[in-house]
Every structure is written in structure tokens, then in C-alpha cells.
Design a protein around this motif. Structure first.
Motif, PDB file in Angstrom:
ATOM      1  N   LYS A  59      40.035  44.147  46.091  1.00 50.83           N
ATOM      2  CA  LYS A  59      40.242  45.332  45.246  1.00 50.83           C
ATOM      3  C   LYS A  59      39.366  46.482  45.726  1.00 50.83           C
ATOM      4  O   LYS A  59      39.799  47.637  45.762  1.00 50.83           O
ATOM      5  N   ALA A  60      38.135  46.166  46.077  1.00 52.01           N
ATOM      6  CA  ALA A  60      37.227  47.193  46.581  1.00 52.01           C
ATOM      7  C   ALA A  60      37.755  47.766  47.890  1.00 52.01           C
ATOM      8  O   ALA A  60      37.693  48.982  48.119  1.00 52.01           O
ATOM      9  N   GLN A  61      38.283  46.895  48.741  1.00 52.30           N
ATOM     10  CA  GLN A  61      38.831  47.350  50.017  1.00 52.30           C
ATOM     11  C   GLN A  61      40.023  48.277  49.794  1.00 52.30           C
ATOM     12  O   GLN A  61      40.152  49.309  50.453  1.00 52.30           O
ATOM     13  N   PHE A  62      40.872  47.915  48.849  1.00 50.30           N
ATOM     14  CA  PHE A  62      42.020  48.765  48.528  1.00 50.30           C
ATOM     15  C   PHE A  62      41.553  50.135  48.049  1.00 50.30           C
ATOM     16  O   PHE A  62      42.079  51.173  48.476  1.00 50.30           O
ATOM     17  N   GLY A  63      40.562  50.135  47.162  1.00 48.12           N
ATOM     18  CA  GLY A  63      40.035  51.399  46.659  1.00 48.12           C
ATOM     19  C   GLY A  63      39.460  52.262  47.768  1.00 48.12           C
ATOM     20  O   GLY A  63      39.672  53.485  47.798  1.00 48.12           O
ATOM     21  N   GLN A 108      40.655  55.960  49.037  1.00 47.18           N
ATOM     22  CA  GLN A 108      39.727  57.081  49.170  1.00 47.18           C
ATOM     23  C   GLN A 108      39.803  57.676  50.570  1.00 47.18           C
ATOM     24  O   GLN A 108      39.745  58.894  50.742  1.00 47.18           O
ATOM     25  N   LYS A 109      39.947  56.825  51.557  1.00 46.70           N
ATOM     26  CA  LYS A 109      40.054  57.315  52.935  1.00 46.70           C
ATOM     27  C   LYS A 109      41.339  58.115  53.113  1.00 46.70           C
ATOM     28  O   LYS A 109      41.345  59.164  53.762  1.00 46.70           O
ATOM     29  N   ALA A 110      42.423  57.622  52.532  1.00 43.47           N
ATOM     30  CA  ALA A 110      43.705  58.294  52.671  1.00 43.47           C
ATOM     31  C   ALA A 110      43.701  59.667  52.005  1.00 43.47           C
ATOM     32  O   ALA A 110      44.353  60.596  52.489  1.00 43.47           O
ATOM     33  N   THR A 111      42.981  59.788  50.905  1.00 45.44           N
ATOM     34  CA  THR A 111      42.912  61.070  50.209  1.00 45.44           C
ATOM     35  C   THR A 111      41.710  61.890  50.649  1.00 45.44           C
ATOM     36  O   THR A 111      41.394  62.906  50.028  1.00 45.44           O
ATOM     37  N   GLN A 112      41.041  61.434  51.661  1.00 49.71           N
ATOM     38  CA  GLN A 112      39.887  62.111  52.269  1.00 49.71           C
ATOM     39  C   GLN A 112      38.751  62.325  51.278  1.00 49.71           C
ATOM     40  O   GLN A 112      38.072  63.339  51.282  1.00 49.71           O
ATOM     41  N   GLN A 113      38.536  61.327  50.414  1.00 52.24           N
ATOM     42  CA  GLN A 113      37.426  61.374  49.473  1.00 52.24           C
ATOM     43  C   GLN A 113      36.295  60.443  49.886  1.00 52.24           C
ATOM     44  O   GLN A 113      35.243  60.450  49.267  1.00 52.24           O
ATOM     45  N   LEU A 114      36.515  59.642  50.918  1.00 51.76           N
ATOM     46  CA  LEU A 114      35.517  58.669  51.351  1.00 51.76           C
ATOM     47  C   LEU A 114      34.467  59.359  52.210  1.00 51.76           C
ATOM     48  O   LEU A 114      34.794  60.013  53.207  1.00 51.76           O
ATOM     49  N   THR A 115      33.216  59.227  51.814  1.00 47.06           N
ATOM     50  CA  THR A 115      32.150  59.873  52.566  1.00 47.06           C
ATOM     51  C   THR A 115      31.455  58.903  53.519  1.00 47.06           C
ATOM     52  O   THR A 115      31.023  59.291  54.591  1.00 47.06           O
ATOM     53  N   ASN A 116      31.367  57.626  53.116  1.00 50.53           N
ATOM     54  CA  ASN A 116      30.682  56.633  53.949  1.00 50.53           C
ATOM     55  C   ASN A 116      31.722  55.665  54.523  1.00 50.53           C
ATOM     56  O   ASN A 116      32.091  54.686  53.894  1.00 50.53           O
ATOM     57  N   HIS A 117      32.173  55.937  55.723  1.00 54.46           N
ATOM     58  CA  HIS A 117      33.238  55.147  56.337  1.00 54.46           C
ATOM     59  C   HIS A 117      32.777  53.751  56.744  1.00 54.46           C
ATOM     60  O   HIS A 117      33.609  52.871  56.944  1.00 54.46           O
ATOM     61  N   LYS A 131      34.150  48.802  56.880  1.00 56.94           N
ATOM     62  CA  LYS A 131      33.805  47.732  57.813  1.00 56.94           C
ATOM     63  C   LYS A 131      33.032  46.624  57.104  1.00 56.94           C
ATOM     64  O   LYS A 131      33.305  45.438  57.311  1.00 56.94           O
ATOM     65  N   LYS A 132      32.087  46.992  56.263  1.00 57.18           N
ATOM     66  CA  LYS A 132      31.284  46.005  55.542  1.00 57.18           C
ATOM     67  C   LYS A 132      32.138  45.152  54.617  1.00 57.18           C
ATOM     68  O   LYS A 132      31.996  43.922  54.578  1.00 57.18           O
ATOM     69  N   VAL A 133      33.030  45.790  53.881  1.00 60.96           N
ATOM     70  CA  VAL A 133      33.877  45.057  52.942  1.00 60.96           C
ATOM     71  C   VAL A 133      34.834  44.143  53.701  1.00 60.96           C
ATOM     72  O   VAL A 133      35.050  42.997  53.315  1.00 60.96           O
ATOM     73  N   ARG A 134      35.395  44.640  54.797  1.00 58.16           N
ATOM     74  CA  ARG A 134      36.315  43.830  55.593  1.00 58.16           C
ATOM     75  C   ARG A 134      35.615  42.583  56.130  1.00 58.16           C
ATOM     76  O   ARG A 134      36.161  41.477  56.095  1.00 58.16           O
ATOM     77  N   ARG A 135      34.394  42.733  56.581  1.00 54.42           N
ATOM     78  CA  ARG A 135      33.645  41.585  57.098  1.00 54.42           C
ATOM     79  C   ARG A 135      33.236  40.630  55.986  1.00 54.42           C
ATOM     80  O   ARG A 135      33.198  39.416  56.183  1.00 54.42           O
ATOM     81  N   ASP A 136      32.929  41.163  54.809  1.00 53.40           N
ATOM     82  CA  ASP A 136      32.612  40.298  53.667  1.00 53.40           C
ATOM     83  C   ASP A 136      33.825  39.465  53.265  1.00 53.40           C
ATOM     84  O   ASP A 136      33.690  38.285  52.945  1.00 53.40           O
ATOM     85  N   VAL A 137      34.999  40.073  53.291  1.00 51.94           N
ATOM     86  CA  VAL A 137      36.223  39.331  52.992  1.00 51.94           C
ATOM     87  C   VAL A 137      36.393  38.202  54.012  1.00 51.94           C
ATOM     88  O   VAL A 137      36.719  37.065  53.652  1.00 51.94           O
ATOM     89  N   ALA A 138      36.161  38.497  55.267  1.00 49.03           N
ATOM     90  CA  ALA A 138      36.290  37.482  56.314  1.00 49.03           C
ATOM     91  C   ALA A 138      35.285  36.355  56.112  1.00 49.03           C
ATOM     92  O   ALA A 138      35.627  35.174  56.301  1.00 49.03           O
ATOM     93  N   ARG A 139      34.072  36.681  55.699  1.00 47.87           N
ATOM     94  CA  ARG A 139      33.068  35.647  55.440  1.00 47.87           C
ATOM     95  C   ARG A 139      33.507  34.725  54.310  1.00 47.87           C
ATOM     96  O   ARG A 139      33.392  33.504  54.400  1.00 47.87           O
TER      97      ARG A 139
END
Length: 64
Positions: free
Chosen positions: A23-27, A31-40, A44-52
Motif C-alpha cells: 500500500k505504501a509503495q502504491f501511494g 505521488q511520483k506520477a502526480t509529481q508530489q514525491l520529494t524523496n525518490h 527504492k527502500k519500500v521495494r527492497r523491504d517488500v522483497a525482504r
């Protein structure tokens, strides 16, 4: 989040963790798609946590 911390949890807790991370990754993707994400780097961190979490779940399933 470390893999050793994840290995201490049971499968239900890991499933819940995976769900919340997805859910966090989706959010973050929205945010990235609407250009509201400031910390890109969060993506990467969330994607790797999901993989773990998925890795630990697979380990637990194969050890049964």
C-alpha cells in the motif's frame, strides 16, 4: 527493516507487513506520477523491504 527482525515474526505478521508495504509503495507511485514525491529514494527502500518480506515468507514456506 532487517531480515533478522522479519525472521522472528510469524507468517500472519509477515503477510500484514507485506500488505502495508505494498500500500505504501502504491501511494509513493501515485505521488511520483502526480509529481508530489520529494524523496525518490523512498521508492527504492519500500521495494527492497517488500522483497525482504517475500524472501522470508518463501523461506518459512519451504522449511515446513
Amino acid at each position: 527493516m532487517k531480515a533478522s527482525e522479519l525472521r522472528e515474526k510469524d507468517e500472519k505478521a509477515l503477510q500484514e507487513e507485506r500488505s502495508s508495504l505494498l500500500k505504501a509503495q502504491f501511494g509513493l507511485r501515485m505521488q511520483k506520477a502526480t509529481q508530489q514525491l520529494t524523496n525518490h529514494s523512498q521508492l527504492k527502500k519500500v521495494r527492497r523491504d517488500v522483497a525482504r518480506v517475500m524472501t522470508v515468507l518463501t523461506e518459512k514456506a519451504s522449511s515446513k
